[in-house]
Each structure stands twice: as C-alpha cells, then as structure tokens.
Write a protein that holds these residues in place. Sequence first.
Motif, PDB file in Angstrom:
ATOM      1  N   ARG A 136       0.817  -1.184   0.036  1.00 39.58           N
ATOM      2  CA  ARG A 136      -0.069  -0.115  -0.032  1.00 39.58           C
ATOM      3  C   ARG A 136       0.859   1.176   0.085  1.00 39.58           C
ATOM      4  NH1 ARG A 136      -5.001  -1.299   4.217  1.00 39.58           N
ATOM      5  NH2 ARG A 136      -6.172  -2.562   2.812  1.00 39.58           N
ATOM      6  N   GLU A 137       1.844   1.319   0.864  1.00 39.56           N
ATOM      7  CA  GLU A 137       2.920   2.298   0.854  1.00 39.56           C
ATOM      8  C   GLU A 137       3.665   2.414  -0.467  1.00 39.56           C
ATOM      9  OE1 GLU A 137       6.346   4.937   1.238  1.00 39.56           O
ATOM     10  OE2 GLU A 137       6.511   2.507   0.884  1.00 39.56           O
ATOM     11  N   THR A 138       3.767   1.536  -0.978  1.00 44.76           N
ATOM     12  CA  THR A 138       4.763   1.730  -2.356  1.00 44.76           C
ATOM     13  C   THR A 138       3.519   2.090  -3.544  1.00 44.76           C
ATOM     14  OG1 THR A 138       6.220  -0.136  -1.656  1.00 44.76           O
ATOM     15  CG2 THR A 138       6.111   0.346  -4.004  1.00 44.76           C
ATOM     16  N   LEU A 139       2.682   1.580  -3.558  1.00 43.75           N
ATOM     17  CA  LEU A 139       1.736   1.661  -4.761  1.00 43.75           C
ATOM     18  C   LEU A 139       1.255   3.328  -4.646  1.00 43.75           C
ATOM     19  CD1 LEU A 139      -0.283  -1.437  -4.975  1.00 43.75           C
ATOM     20  CD2 LEU A 139       1.526  -0.806  -6.463  1.00 43.75           C
TER      21      LEU A 139
ATOM     22  N   ILE B 143       2.593  -3.664 -13.134  1.00 45.60           N
ATOM     23  CA  ILE B 143       3.120  -2.402 -12.064  1.00 45.60           C
ATOM     24  C   ILE B 143       3.320  -3.245 -10.885  1.00 45.60           C
ATOM     25  CG2 ILE B 143       2.392  -0.528 -10.795  1.00 45.60           C
ATOM     26  CD1 ILE B 143       1.230   0.637 -13.532  1.00 45.60           C
ATOM     27  N   VAL B 144       2.175  -4.028 -10.332  1.00 49.70           N
ATOM     28  CA  VAL B 144       2.184  -4.671  -9.156  1.00 49.70           C
ATOM     29  C   VAL B 144       3.214  -5.598  -8.899  1.00 49.70           C
ATOM     30  CG1 VAL B 144       0.719  -6.254  -7.441  1.00 49.70           C
ATOM     31  CG2 VAL B 144      -0.373  -4.001  -8.628  1.00 49.70           C
ATOM     32  N   TRP B 145       3.379  -6.581  -9.741  1.00 49.52           N
ATOM     33  CA  TRP B 145       3.945  -7.649  -9.433  1.00 49.52           C
ATOM     34  C   TRP B 145       5.683  -7.362  -9.854  1.00 49.52           C
ATOM     35  CZ3 TRP B 145       2.283 -11.239  -6.370  1.00 49.52           C
ATOM     36  CH2 TRP B 145       1.049 -11.504  -6.258  1.00 49.52           C
ATOM     37  N   ARG B 146       5.929  -6.459 -10.663  1.00 52.59           N
ATOM     38  CA  ARG B 146       7.184  -6.059 -11.277  1.00 52.59           C
ATOM     39  C   ARG B 146       7.990  -5.032 -10.499  1.00 52.59           C
ATOM     40  NH1 ARG B 146       9.565  -5.540 -17.426  1.00 52.59           N
ATOM     41  NH2 ARG B 146      11.608  -4.839 -16.971  1.00 52.59           N
ATOM     42  N   HIS B 147       7.236  -3.994 -10.345  1.00 56.10           N
ATOM     43  CA  HIS B 147       7.802  -2.835  -9.821  1.00 56.10           C
ATOM     44  C   HIS B 147       7.303  -2.688  -8.231  1.00 56.10           C
ATOM     45  CE1 HIS B 147       9.372  -1.316 -13.573  1.00 56.10           C
ATOM     46  NE2 HIS B 147       8.535  -1.850 -13.763  1.00 56.10           N
ATOM     47  N   GLY B 148       5.932  -2.787  -7.828  1.00 57.69           N
ATOM     48  CA  GLY B 148       5.641  -2.683  -6.628  1.00 57.69           C
ATOM     49  C   GLY B 148       6.084  -3.419  -5.739  1.00 57.69           C
ATOM     50  N   LEU B 149       6.167  -4.838  -6.017  1.00 58.67           N
ATOM     51  CA  LEU B 149       6.601  -6.017  -5.116  1.00 58.67           C
ATOM     52  C   LEU B 149       8.034  -5.664  -4.791  1.00 58.67           C
ATOM     53  CD1 LEU B 149       5.537  -8.162  -3.485  1.00 58.67           C
ATOM     54  CD2 LEU B 149       5.754  -9.814  -5.366  1.00 58.67           C
ATOM     55  N   ARG B 150       8.827  -5.395  -5.900  1.00 55.48           N
ATOM     56  CA  ARG B 150      10.204  -5.318  -5.812  1.00 55.48           C
ATOM     57  C   ARG B 150      10.607  -4.200  -4.558  1.00 55.48           C
ATOM     58  NH1 ARG B 150      15.660  -5.971  -9.295  1.00 55.48           N
ATOM     59  NH2 ARG B 150      17.125  -4.966  -7.649  1.00 55.48           N
ATOM     60  N   ASN B 151       9.845  -2.960  -5.053  1.00 58.89           N
ATOM     61  CA  ASN B 151      10.089  -1.835  -4.197  1.00 58.89           C
ATOM     62  C   ASN B 151       9.673  -2.146  -2.588  1.00 58.89           C
ATOM     63  OD1 ASN B 151      11.275   0.532  -5.630  1.00 58.89           O
ATOM     64  ND2 ASN B 151      10.168  -0.453  -7.048  1.00 58.89           N
ATOM     65  N   ALA B 152       8.729  -2.915  -2.244  1.00 61.32           N
ATOM     66  CA  ALA B 152       8.188  -3.220  -1.062  1.00 61.32           C
ATOM     67  C   ALA B 152       8.888  -4.381  -0.427  1.00 61.32           C
ATOM     68  CB  ALA B 152       6.632  -3.362  -1.256  1.00 61.32           C
TER      69      ALA B 152
ATOM     70  N   TRP C  60      21.212  -6.377  -2.209  1.00 62.10           N
ATOM     71  CA  TRP C  60      20.689  -6.618  -3.653  1.00 62.10           C
ATOM     72  C   TRP C  60      19.549  -5.695  -4.059  1.00 62.10           C
ATOM     73  CZ3 TRP C  60      16.324  -9.769  -5.508  1.00 62.10           C
ATOM     74  CH2 TRP C  60      16.192  -9.637  -6.883  1.00 62.10           C
ATOM     75  N   LEU C  61      18.542  -5.683  -3.056  1.00 57.56           N
ATOM     76  CA  LEU C  61      17.202  -4.945  -3.404  1.00 57.56           C
ATOM     77  C   LEU C  61      17.422  -3.440  -3.281  1.00 57.56           C
ATOM     78  CD1 LEU C  61      14.911  -6.982  -1.236  1.00 57.56           C
ATOM     79  CD2 LEU C  61      14.899  -6.894  -3.791  1.00 57.56           C
ATOM     80  N   ASP C  62      18.408  -2.901  -2.353  1.00 55.24           N
ATOM     81  CA  ASP C  62      18.676  -1.390  -2.069  1.00 55.24           C
ATOM     82  C   ASP C  62      20.171  -1.119  -2.198  1.00 55.24           C
ATOM     83  OD1 ASP C  62      18.620   1.113  -1.465  1.00 55.24           O
ATOM     84  OD2 ASP C  62      17.545   0.991   0.204  1.00 55.24           O
ATOM     85  N   PRO C  63      20.885  -0.894  -3.329  1.00 59.38           N
ATOM     86  CA  PRO C  63      22.338  -0.698  -3.054  1.00 59.38           C
ATOM     87  C   PRO C  63      22.831   0.258  -2.175  1.00 59.38           C
ATOM     88  CG  PRO C  63      21.516  -0.566  -5.264  1.00 59.38           C
ATOM     89  CD  PRO C  63      20.346  -0.555  -4.482  1.00 59.38           C
ATOM     90  N   LYS C  64      21.868   1.190  -1.614  1.00 65.78           N
ATOM     91  CA  LYS C  64      22.337   2.208  -0.559  1.00 65.78           C
ATOM     92  C   LYS C  64      22.695   1.416   0.666  1.00 65.78           C
ATOM     93  CE  LYS C  64      18.566   4.467  -0.746  1.00 65.78           C
ATOM     94  NZ  LYS C  64      17.451   5.165  -0.662  1.00 65.78           N
ATOM     95  N   VAL C  65      22.381   0.362   0.914  1.00 62.90           N
ATOM     96  CA  VAL C  65      22.924  -0.299   2.311  1.00 62.90           C
ATOM     97  C   VAL C  65      24.058  -1.227   2.239  1.00 62.90           C
ATOM     98  CG1 VAL C  65      20.298  -0.455   3.028  1.00 62.90           C
ATOM     99  CG2 VAL C  65      21.424  -2.653   1.660  1.00 62.90           C
ATOM    100  N   ARG C  66      24.569  -1.197   1.052  1.00 61.05           N
ATOM    101  CA  ARG C  66      25.808  -2.063   0.853  1.00 61.05           C
ATOM    102  C   ARG C  66      27.115  -1.678   1.449  1.00 61.05           C
ATOM    103  NH1 ARG C  66      25.435  -3.505  -5.751  1.00 61.05           N
ATOM    104  NH2 ARG C  66      23.396  -4.334  -5.782  1.00 61.05           N
TER     105      ARG C  66
END
Length: 314
Positions: free
Chosen positions: A204-207, A225-234, A305-311
């Motif tokens: 809900r927050e991502t969408l 949008i939901v399964w490719r972009h929304g789910l990965r960002n969430a 892998w999901l968020d390079p900022k935490v590497r």
Amino acid sequence: MLRLIAVRLIWAIPLLLAASLITFVLVALAPGDAARTILGATATQAQVDALRESLGLNQPLWLQYLQWLGNALRGDLGDSLVSRQPVTELIASRLPVTLSLAIGATVVCAVIGIVLGTVSATRGRVGSGVTDGVAVLGIALPNFWVGIVLVAVFSVWLGLLPATGYVAFAKSPELWARSLVLPVVTLAVGGVTLIAKQTRDAMRETLGRDFIDSLRADGWSERRIVWRHGLRNAAIPIVTGIGVFFTGLLGGTVLVENVFAMPGLGGAAVTAAVGHDLPLIQGIVLTYCVIVIVVNLVVDVLYAWLDPKVRVPR
C-alpha cells in the motif's frame, strides 16, 4: 557486497562467544545434577561424587568453560553426559528434521503470505477483510491445537497422511514429503498472518508513490506494475518479516516436534535441559546461533541486492 559480508561475519564472533558463555553459566547454575540424573535417585552420594569427578563436573566453572571453548574451537563439542554419544553426531542426526520443518514452513508462509498480502493491497476492502480474517485465525489458534486437529482429520479420519514420525529424504523423498505436510502446515498457520499483513502494508505504501502514478500514466498494465515494480520496492520489510519468522520457528518447533513425534533439535534440547546435559545444550545453542547468523546474513545480502544504498556497512 564482500565488505558487508565480512563485517557481519566479524560481528558474529563475539555474538557466538557471548551466547556460549551465557548459556554455560545459566545451565551450570540451574537446579539439577547430570550425575544424579544418570545414576538415578537410588544412587548414594559417594557414587554421585565419583561420577561428577570422572565427568569433570567438580572443577571450577570457569575452567570447565575454558576447556569446552578450547575443544569447540577445534571442532570438538564433547560427548553427551547422558547418552555418551558425540554431540556433533547427535546434532547432525537431528538437524535435518528441524531445518526441514523450518524451511518448509517459511516457504509456505512466504508464498501464501505474499500473494494474500498483495491481493489485499490491490483489492480494497474485500482483500483486507480476507487478510484480517486469516490474521485473527492465525493468532487465535495455538500451534499444538492446530496440529492435533490436522492429525485427527487427515490421519485418523481420512487416512491420507502419517500422523507421526519422520522419514529421511535419502531413504524416500515421497515419504519424506508426506511426513512433513502436517507439521509444516501447523507451523505455517501463524506465519502466514505475519507475512500477509507485512506485505499488505508495504505494498500500500509503495503503490501510493509518485513513480507508480508515472508508470500508470505511461500505459503500463496494473498487473505488471504490481508484480514487477511494486513488489520489488516493497520487498525489504517483507524480507525482514520472513527472516524474523524463520528465526522464531527455531524455538516454535519444540511443541510441533512433540505433537508429531519428530526427532528434531527441539526435543533434544528439552531432554538435555531436563537431564542437565551441559555439552549437548551448548552444542544445540551454538547450532541455533549459527543458523540465526546465517539467516541474518542472507537477509542483509538480499537488502543489498534490493537497495544498493545499504551495501556500505555503517
């Protein structure tokens, strides 16, 4: 990425030392005597004292710990005080059972929970109502009660699945899978709730973000949008929930192993605690700590892998 893994592994060393020391002290100070347990209530005090001396239990606590630690660093966890079998062999024979239950339940929870949470986030009140209903059931129903009901229905009444026991995968993959169905479902009931609600809130927050509106304006299909972009960002809070659930299962398997008479580490830990079997308890705690460290490391790698900022480790 390699630096992140190295930092996490370095921090794991003091964690293992602290866990082993705390466990050693608490078990040693707890009421009970392994020598008395081995010899029975009819043994004389002289016999108990002689056995304590032969087992090294009459030595100072700090010396016992240093001896255990020195042997553990060489890969020797000692012998069980009660069964006199090597602790590593006892753990190796029971660890596959506990891991099969924990991994199986986690996979079931992750798949069902993510699907249910995603549907709940995109279907409005109907989806939310289904998720909330599942959440209430998952929280209200104790694992042991669910297990007893499943045995009564699917084993006693329908005769479809075995009620108790465990078959090794190497012996028969089919019987191994059948022996895991009921205990895995029993463990997964509560976890589906956690993952579903975590997924729903994160989706809900991502969408609601601006980039999702841009994708819709560009003509992307809602499913993509939901399964490719929304789910990965969430995915980060979802991965966190899955990791927390898995580590929690390591303690939750104790009741389920007893209900389904499965020879896992949970039952061994209870037996060792009752018998004041210090080497076996130490070995089991160390094994659990290593599993938790590995799971947390996997979660950290997935974060990177999901968020390079935490590497970059902080």
